[in-house]
Enzyme design. Structure first.
Site, short mmCIF file in Angstrom:
data_model
loop_
_atom_site.label_atom_id
_atom_site.label_comp_id
_atom_site.label_asym_id
_atom_site.label_seq_id
_atom_site.Cartn_x
_atom_site.Cartn_y
_atom_site.Cartn_z
N SER A 197 0.83 -1.19 0.00
CA SER A 197 0.00 0.00 0.00
C SER A 197 0.87 1.25 0.00
CB SER A 197 -0.88 0.01 1.24
OG SER A 197 -0.09 0.24 2.39
N LYS A 198 0.22 2.35 -0.21
CA LYS A 198 0.92 3.63 -0.23
C LYS A 198 1.66 3.87 1.09
CE LYS A 198 -0.13 8.61 -0.28
NZ LYS A 198 1.10 8.78 0.46
#
Length: 512
Positions: free
Chosen positions: A265-266
């Site tokens: 994920s970011k």
RNA sequence: GGUCCGUUCGUCUAGGGGUUAGGACGUAUCCCUUUCACGGAUAAAACACGGGUUCGAUUCCCGUACGGACUACCA
């Protein structure tokens, strides 16, 4: 005679394209090229609530950077357009209606509150999986339970409704995934997914199947997160009577967090300090910028090579492949089954490899650009020499200037740690001698002569060169480490070297 | 919880019924280098576990464990 391969990448413009999405696009592209087929790009913007302005441009720019070009796309329409689902809105309803007519779908009028109540009721009754399915639909407000007249009235009055697929009660649904083999699911575990939303837009499931069919897609290569809904898609192909032309599926393993669990994920990138997006993304709402590989200094061919090897390999030991070579070597059979943990170190290694293989002319441009940003003018020839000198030492193009800056800028400080250890009277003696020799030097000054001149300076002072080498480096570069010193001297020239040594001699306090 | 998918060095992976289980990244050491790096060499490092099938299983089958995805009028 088999038909032409046609694949598509179908992102949603809900934000910046994730690196996993880029890999999916790449695999689709590689497969299409390998098979001599076509790669199309379709924007799946059926969720109006999640639409993010600029996301579409972002997708376009990201793929353009990497050279992944689509034969047909919103920006290069072919004969299967439009390539945005929002622009195909009108066509989906008819397909949904066909399904209703054939008894494979039905109208449902339940409000979100009623759906919520149903789920709560089922949960309370300890039903393991509360869902709208062949059992529960008999208790809900839909065209299967309501009298035909009432359904007609509700429809006519403009009451909001959705169209749901009517999943058969008992049926084995099978699909042969190109990566995973046969996958079997019993229809009783599937739910009556919404096909048409109350806003008149189709859901992914409907739009995807209709469009893939209309666009003649032969292979669906997508992320593993779609595997659970693939049986539904198979069922839809069957309900539409499109079984003969149903595409083959290939569900790609997911990209996982480098440490710990879950998909990449970011946040992981932020935490560990690496990008998870191809290019910078400016979040218009928060004003924040999410880092991109491009802006971090990753070369497009290195990034592409790295990406291709995340979950795929050619089965031979070579790991450096150009795009052309990737196309040639690619096959879906060689895609792995298991999730891939993301390792930024490998990405760096690829970048180093590609950087070193670039010509000095090309690399010199980076140096010239970065120097210009600091108001320093560097000519091509010297920049090329600097590139040659430093390219073996760096990971990113931006490091080139950092590593070679001292060649172009007169220094005004010295590494104090080195100075305190190495700047002694022996060093001063040798350097004084050397500075004088340099000032008087005439002729061609190359690394060889720089070295022999230095050697004789040391010799005439009766001092071992090795003992003062670091001090010599310090006096000219300000640092204790760096590229080959004699090459540096050759680039700088005798007068500049002498000048710098003199400055050090004048500035640095000599150790006792 | 349910459904589905997966599991070879720390990581990416090759392999496949009998192998010293191979490579790459990273790590360590050595060589090269009058520095650091590059380069070269070497080393440590893996078949999740339990059953079965088999003369023989890491490889095939079944369980277990662990991991993952999905479980929306999101894609």
């Amino acid at each position: 005679m088999s038909k032409e391969v046609r694949v598509r990448f179908a992102p949603s413009p809900t934000g910046p394209l994730h690196i996993g999405g880029v890999r999916t696009a790449l695999y689709n592209y590689l497969f299409a090229k390998k098979m001599g087929g076509k790669f199309l790009l379709r924007i799946e913007d059926t969720d109006q609530a999640r639409f993010v302005p600029g996301a579409e441009d972002y997708i376009q720019e990201s793929l353009a950077w990497l050279g992944i070009s689509a034969e047909e796309s919103p920006w290069k329409p072919g004969e299967n357009g439009p390539y945005r689902q929002s622009e195909r809105k009108e066509s989906y309803m008819q397909y949904a209606l066909n399904l209703v007519e054939a008894g494979h779908a039905y109208y449902a009028f339940d409000t979100s509150e009623e759906l919520e109540a149903m789920r709560e009721r089922l949960t309370a009754a300890r039903v393991v999986q509360p869902q709208y399915n062949s059992i529960t639909r008999t208790q809900m407000k839909n065209s299967l339970t309501l009298p035909a007249e009432e359904v007609k009235e509700r429809l006519a009055s403009g009451e909001p409704y959705v169209i749901r697929v009517k999943i058969p009660r008992k049926e084995e649904v099978r699909l042969n995934d190109m990566i995973r083999g046969w996958v079997m699911v019993h229809s009783s575990t599937l739910d009556d997914k919404v096909l048409m939303k109350s806003d008149g837009m189709p859901t992914y499931h409907l739009a995807n199947i209709v469009d893939d069919h209309l666009m003649g897609i032969t292979h669906v290569i997508r992320g593993e997160e779609w595997l659970p809904s693939a049986p539904l898609h198979v069922l839809l192909y069957k309900f539409f009577g499109w079984e003969d032309t149903m595409p083959q599926f290939a569900h790609l393993p997911l990209l996982l967090k480098p440490n710990g669990n879950g998909k990449l994920s970011k946040r992981d990138g932020d935490k560990l300090g690496f990008p998870v997006f191809p290019i910078n993304w400016e979040n218009k709402e928060t004003g924040e910028t999410a880092a991109g590989f491009r802006e971090q200094g990753y070369l497009q061919d290195a990034f592409l090579n790295f990406l291709a090897f995340l979950g795929w390999n050619p089965g031979i030991e070579r790991e450096i492949f150009s795009l052309e070579e990737l196309i040639d070597a690619f096959s879906i059979e060689r895609i792995g089954k298991s999730g891939t943990k993301f390792d930024i170190e490998k990405a760096k290694w690829y970048n180093e490899q590609y950087l070193r293989s670039k010509s000095n002319q090309e690399l010199a441009l980076f140096i010239i650009d970065d120097a210009a940003k600091e108001g320093v003018e560097v000519n091509q020839k010297v920049a090329e020499q600097a590139a040659e000198l430093t390219k073996g030492r760096v990971t990113f193009p931006g490091d080139l200037w950092k590593e070679s800056k001292f060649l172009f800028v007169t220094l005004n400080s010295f590494d104090e740690d080195i100075a305190s250890k190495k700047w002694n009277s022996d060093a001063v003696k040798v350097l004084s001698h050397y500075a004088k020799a340099l000032k008087d030097f005439e002729g061609t000054f190359d690394a060889e002569t720089a070295k022999s001149l230095l050697g004789s300076s040391a010799e005439s002072e009766g001092i071992k060169l090795g003992k003062v080498m670091q001090a010599v480096r310090l006096s000219v570069t300000g640092s204790g480490t760096g590229p080959d010193l004699m090459e540096v001297f050759a680039i700088l020239g005798p007068q500049e070297v002498a000048k710098r040594i003199q400055f050090a001699l004048d500035t640095l306090p000599v150790l006792a």
